[in-house]
Design an enzyme around this catalytic site. Structure first.
Site, PDB file in Angstrom:
ATOM      1  N   ALA A 262       0.685  -1.234  -0.437  1.00  0.00           N
ATOM      2  CA  ALA A 262      -0.118   0.333  -0.087  1.00  0.00           C
ATOM      3  C   ALA A 262       0.633   0.697  -0.308  1.00  0.00           C
ATOM      4  CB  ALA A 262      -0.908   0.090   0.723  1.00  0.00           C
TER       5      ALA A 262
ATOM      6  N   GLU B 190      -1.202  -9.109  -0.645  1.00  0.00           N
ATOM      7  CA  GLU B 190      -2.359  -9.161  -0.262  1.00  0.00           C
ATOM      8  C   GLU B 190      -2.682  -9.043  -1.993  1.00  0.00           C
ATOM      9  OE1 GLU B 190      -1.753  -6.647   2.490  1.00  0.00           O
ATOM     10  OE2 GLU B 190      -2.761  -7.940   3.864  1.00  0.00           O
TER      11      GLU B 190
ATOM     12  N   GLY C 171       0.197  -4.834   0.437  1.00  0.00           N
ATOM     13  CA  GLY C 171      -1.127  -4.544  -0.522  1.00  0.00           C
ATOM     14  C   GLY C 171      -0.278  -5.993  -1.095  1.00  0.00           C
TER      15      GLY C 171
HETATM   16  N1  CAA Z   1       4.218   3.182  -0.786  1.00  0.00           N
HETATM   17  C1  CAA Z   1       5.013   4.396  -1.425  1.00  0.00           C
HETATM   18  N2  CAA Z   1       5.798   4.439  -1.707  1.00  0.00           N
HETATM   19  C2  CAA Z   1       7.365   2.922  -2.024  1.00  0.00           C
HETATM   20  C3  CAA Z   1       6.454   2.134  -1.423  1.00  0.00           C
HETATM   21  C4  CAA Z   1       5.674   2.444  -1.078  1.00  0.00           C
HETATM   22  N3  CAA Z   1       5.148   0.872  -0.114  1.00  0.00           N
HETATM   23  N4  CAA Z   1       7.311   1.550  -1.692  1.00  0.00           N
HETATM   24  C5  CAA Z   1       8.438   2.028  -2.698  1.00  0.00           C
HETATM   25  N5  CAA Z   1       8.319   2.846  -3.044  1.00  0.00           N
HETATM   26  C6  CAA Z   1       8.828   4.348  -3.747  1.00  0.00           C
HETATM   27  C7  CAA Z   1       9.717   4.207  -2.420  1.00  0.00           C
HETATM   28  O1  CAA Z   1       9.813   5.861  -1.917  1.00  0.00           O
HETATM   29  C8  CAA Z   1      10.996   5.659  -3.679  1.00  0.00           C
HETATM   30  O2  CAA Z   1      10.109   6.570  -4.375  1.00  0.00           O
HETATM   31  P1  CAA Z   1      11.549   7.844  -3.832  1.00  0.00           P
HETATM   32  O3  CAA Z   1      12.650   7.549  -5.058  1.00  0.00           O
HETATM   33  O4  CAA Z   1      10.084   8.678  -4.033  1.00  0.00           O
HETATM   34  O5  CAA Z   1      11.995   7.767  -2.472  1.00  0.00           O
HETATM   35  C9  CAA Z   1      10.515   4.269  -5.276  1.00  0.00           C
HETATM   36  O6  CAA Z   1       9.478   3.530  -4.529  1.00  0.00           O
HETATM   37  C10 CAA Z   1      11.792   3.083  -5.495  1.00  0.00           C
HETATM   38  O7  CAA Z   1      11.949   2.745  -3.669  1.00  0.00           O
HETATM   39  P2  CAA Z   1      13.056   2.235  -3.438  1.00  0.00           P
HETATM   40  O8  CAA Z   1      13.596   3.634  -3.420  1.00  0.00           O
HETATM   41  O9  CAA Z   1      13.032   1.971  -1.602  1.00  0.00           O
HETATM   42  O10 CAA Z   1      13.520   1.398  -3.495  1.00  0.00           O
HETATM   43  P3  CAA Z   1      14.703  -0.256  -3.274  1.00  0.00           P
HETATM   44  O11 CAA Z   1      15.302  -1.162  -4.465  1.00  0.00           O
HETATM   45  O12 CAA Z   1      15.804   0.900  -2.353  1.00  0.00           O
HETATM   46  O13 CAA Z   1      13.883  -0.654  -2.258  1.00  0.00           O
HETATM   47  C11 CAA Z   1      12.263  -2.107  -1.136  1.00  0.00           C
HETATM   48  C12 CAA Z   1      12.750  -1.598  -2.900  1.00  0.00           C
HETATM   49  C13 CAA Z   1      12.371  -2.997  -0.275  1.00  0.00           C
HETATM   50  C14 CAA Z   1      10.806  -2.804  -2.008  1.00  0.00           C
HETATM   51  C15 CAA Z   1      11.498  -0.350  -0.496  1.00  0.00           C
HETATM   52  O14 CAA Z   1      10.916   0.172  -1.718  1.00  0.00           O
HETATM   53  C16 CAA Z   1      10.941  -1.148   0.615  1.00  0.00           C
HETATM   54  O15 CAA Z   1      10.666  -1.470   1.507  1.00  0.00           O
HETATM   55  N6  CAA Z   1       9.206  -0.348   0.339  1.00  0.00           N
HETATM   56  C17 CAA Z   1       8.279  -0.283   1.399  1.00  0.00           C
HETATM   57  C18 CAA Z   1       7.373  -1.625   1.532  1.00  0.00           C
HETATM   58  C19 CAA Z   1       6.845  -1.645   2.715  1.00  0.00           C
HETATM   59  O16 CAA Z   1       7.419  -1.758   3.704  1.00  0.00           O
HETATM   60  N7  CAA Z   1       5.547  -2.491   1.897  1.00  0.00           N
HETATM   61  C20 CAA Z   1       4.438  -2.508   2.547  1.00  0.00           C
HETATM   62  C21 CAA Z   1       3.711  -1.432   3.233  1.00  0.00           C
HETATM   63  S1  CAA Z   1       1.659  -1.166   3.952  1.00  0.00           S
HETATM   64  C22 CAA Z   1       0.754  -2.035   3.584  1.00  0.00           C
HETATM   65  O17 CAA Z   1       0.810  -2.530   2.586  1.00  0.00           O
HETATM   66  C23 CAA Z   1      -0.375  -1.996   4.337  1.00  0.00           C
HETATM   67  C24 CAA Z   1      -1.542  -3.129   4.248  1.00  0.00           C
HETATM   68  O18 CAA Z   1      -1.739  -4.356   4.631  1.00  0.00           O
HETATM   69  C25 CAA Z   1      -2.277  -2.996   2.781  1.00  0.00           C
END
Ligand code: CAA
Length: 258
Positions: free
Chosen positions: A66, A112, A109
């Site tokens: 998400a 999911e 998400g």
């Molecule tokens: N939401 C918003 N933006 C996101 C995102 C997310 N879930 N995941 C990645 N992005 C964005 C980053 O902010 C980044 O944007 P900017 O360049 O503007 O900073 C861009 O995508 C690229 O991401 P990274 O630079 O972080 O890329 P990476 O290769 O270094 O890492 C990753 C990849 C490990 C997937 C890392 O992006 C990450 O950990 N993302 C979040 C994962 C996460 O926590 N997901 C769960 C969300 S909560 C949820 O889903 C609740 C639910 O139950 C529905």
């Protein structure tokens, strides 16, 4: 709705293909994307020319969860009043077969969304996880329930409590994914699989899906009774006559209700 900003909707033969398309955010699921996926699925459900739906992302990410930037400032009242994430239930309720083709990150998400499809075909680069705990929340689109049913309590609990990712091999061993294919072949393979399904009788495919899904909702005895009644009802269809006649006549079935 045909004009989408965050997804691409294509019809490839009898398969509707929804490609998540927010590459800069690794396909993070914001509200716009959620509403567009819900609308696209409704559109494909209503389309008589479509027999299966494929949801996919990019090679780098199916979806990284998400949208954290959109969620960050939400209050409890916002989440409760808007019934945050509940529209995703409409995708889970689709009656046509729904396949997730997952490459790269399927986190939170994203995992999911893949799990609310009927099955997952994963590329060898796929990574699955429920990292919400690291953000101070828990899964909110069914992850704690569907992951547990898919992989069992021990692994689901470990993933939800530590937030660690599983690679494709671990996910396949654990029963989360149907099959792993090389990344370069994912889309072709998934499309071929979806096309095979879409060439079957649609009402019978819908009955098969309903019967398998019932196993998650009921006891074994009730589930078997449900299956038996639905099995009986297949004999009321022209496609049962065609399927069995084609076998006896040693030819391919030409299902009428596709
Ligand atoms: N939401 C918003 N933006 C996101 C995102 C997310 N879930 N995941 C990645 N992005 C964005 C980053 O902010 C980044 O944007 P900017 O360049 O503007 O900073 C861009 O995508 C690229 O991401 P990274 O630079 O972080 O890329 P990476 O290769 O270094 O890492 C990753 C990849 C490990 C997937 C890392 O992006 C990450 O950990 N993302 C979040 C994962 C996460 O926590 N997901 C769960 C969300 S909560 C949820 O889903 C609740 C639910 O139950 C529905």
């Amino acid at each position: 709705m045909t004009d989408f900003n965050t997804i691409i909707l294509e019809r490839k033969g009898r398969v509707g293909v929804i490609t998540l398309n927010r590459p800069k955010a690794l396909n993070a699921l914001n509200s716009e994307l959620m509403n567009e996926v819900v609308a696209a699925v409704a559109d494909l459900e209503a389309d008589n020319g479509i027999g299966a739906i494929l949801i996919t992302g990019s090679e780098r990410a199916f979806a990284a969860g998400a949208d954290i930037k959109e969620m960050q400032s939400k209050t409890y009242m916002d989440a409760y009043v808007e019934d945050f994430f509940t529209p995703w239930d409409r995708v889970a309720a689709a009656r046509k077969p729904l396949i997730a083709a997952v490459s790269g990150y399927a986190l939170g998400g994203g995992c999911e969304l893949a799990m609310l499809c009927d099955f997952i075909i994963a590329s060898d680069t796929a990574k699955f996880g429920q990292p919400e705990i690291k953000l101070g929340v828990i899964p909110g689109i069914g992850g704690s329930q569907r992951l547990t049913r898919a992989v069992g309590k021990a692994k689901a609990m470990e993933l939800c409590l530590t937030g660690r990712n599983m690679d494709a091999e671990e996910a396949e061993r654990a029963g989360l994914v149907a099959r792993i294919v090389p990344a370069a072949e994912l889309l072709d393979d998934a499309l071929k699989t979806a096309t095979t399904i879409a060439e079957m009788s649609l009402p019978i495919a819908m009955m098969a899906k309903e019967a398998v899904n019932r196993s998650f909702e009921t006891t074994l005895a009730e589930g078997v009774r449900f299956e038996r009644r639905v099995f009986h009802s297949t004999f009321a269809t022209e496609d049962q006559k065609e399927g069995m006649t084609a076998f006896v006549e040693k030819r391919s079935a030409e299902f009428k209700h596709r």
